[in-house]
Design an enzyme around this catalytic site. Structure first.
Site, PDB file in Angstrom:
ATOM      1  N   HIS A  87       0.763  -0.994   0.109  1.00  0.00           N
ATOM      2  CA  HIS A  87       0.254  -0.168   0.145  1.00  0.00           C
ATOM      3  C   HIS A  87       0.957   1.073  -0.252  1.00  0.00           C
ATOM      4  CE1 HIS A  87      -3.737   3.007   1.098  1.00  0.00           C
ATOM      5  NE2 HIS A  87      -2.159   2.640   1.987  1.00  0.00           N
ATOM      6  N   GLU A  88       1.648   1.152   0.837  1.00  0.00           N
ATOM      7  CA  GLU A  88       2.496   2.418   1.027  1.00  0.00           C
ATOM      8  C   GLU A  88       3.585   2.437  -0.391  1.00  0.00           C
ATOM      9  OE1 GLU A  88       2.668   4.826   3.093  1.00  0.00           O
ATOM     10  OE2 GLU A  88       1.071   3.843   4.753  1.00  0.00           O
TER      11      GLU A  88
ATOM     12  N   HIS B 205       2.043   4.146  -2.904  1.00  0.00           N
ATOM     13  CA  HIS B 205       1.293   5.608  -2.663  1.00  0.00           C
ATOM     14  C   HIS B 205       2.906   5.764  -4.147  1.00  0.00           C
ATOM     15  CE1 HIS B 205      -2.386   6.296  -0.132  1.00  0.00           C
ATOM     16  NE2 HIS B 205      -1.544   6.015   0.524  1.00  0.00           N
TER      17      HIS B 205
ATOM     18  N   GLU C  73      -6.139   6.661  -1.129  1.00  0.00           N
ATOM     19  CA  GLU C  73      -5.873   5.803  -0.914  1.00  0.00           C
ATOM     20  C   GLU C  73      -6.290   3.743  -1.366  1.00  0.00           C
ATOM     21  OE1 GLU C  73      -5.200   4.954   2.305  1.00  0.00           O
ATOM     22  OE2 GLU C  73      -3.917   7.113   1.913  1.00  0.00           O
TER      23      GLU C  73
END
Length: 235
Positions: free
Chosen positions: A104-105, A108, A165
């Site tokens: 997920h990070e 980003h 997100e």
């Protein structure tokens, strides 16, 4: 305010410079976890997630650190930097669930969500404030807080938009599958995060990473698409 067009005006080189400076500052203010086992575990997971993301920066040039804090938090910064807090390792029990967070990070970063949030003039002001002699340890400008995303709590943190997100969730799910981590763990991870929030109050990670049924529903909807990738990678 968010600037969805700003990524075209902020170069990857500028992003990387700020990311490196921010990570150095965080390391100077937050102790690292004195556990070679935990550090090696997170390094090992990152060594699979980062190549799966298609990052232009080879993993050998990434810096991955576990910080000794009970905050339930994690972040990634442009230029090849990942920070994971001890608190999130208490919730993300399995390697697959840790891979959920890291995917997920990294999502980003690869989607350049930080750059989307900083206009050219804001970026120039941020560089002056950050590199100038007057930069304060706990007084980073709000633009830098936006760059940090889900990073250390320096006061006001500007959250990513819900669309950013969900995009990071989508990218992260694909990265973990391609790295041979089971995407089904993303569902159990976010469920555990919700349970933790109910028991102990919302952790910092959730304050900047909106959870809820929409997030889990999107992940479940993507599983038929990404499970074959996982099965192929794991075989």
């Amino acid at each position: 305010a968010y600037n969805e067009l700003a990524a075209s005006t902020v170069s990857p080189e500028q992003e990387a410079q700020l990311g490196a400076q921010a990570f150095q500052q965080i390391k100077g203010e937050t102790p690292q976890l004195r556990s070679p086992q935990a550090q090696a575990r997170v390094q090992r997971i990152a060594s699979r997630i980062v190549p799966a993301s298609g990052s232009s920066i080879p993993f050998s040039e990434w810096e991955v650190v576990v910080f000794d804090s009970d905050e339930v938090n994690a972040f990634a910064l442009p230029g090849g930097h990942i920070g994971v807090y001890r608190g999130i390792l208490d919730i993300a029990k399995s390697d697959d669930e840790i891979a959920t967070v890291m995917g997920h990070e990294v999502g980003h970063v690869t989607a350049r969500h930080a750059a989307q949030r900083i206009g050219t003039s804001q970026f120039a002001e941020l560089g002056t404030a950050l590199f100038g002699a007057g930069a304060q340890a706990y007084g980073l400008p709000t633009q830098m807080i936006g760059l940090l995303g889900a990073g250390v709590q320096y006061g006001l943190i500007l959250p990513y938009t819900r669309n950013q997100e969900l995009e990071a969730d989508s990218l992260g799910l694909r990265y973990m599958a391609q790295a041979a981590y089971n995407p089904e763990a993303a569902v159990t991870f976010w469920q555990a995060m919700q349970a933790n929030a109910g028991a102990d109050g919302a952790p910092a990670f959730l304050s900047t990473h909106p959870s809820g049924e929409q997030r889990i529903a999107q992940i479940e909807a993507m599983l038929p698409e990404v499970m074959p990738l996982y099965q192929q990678a794991a075989s």
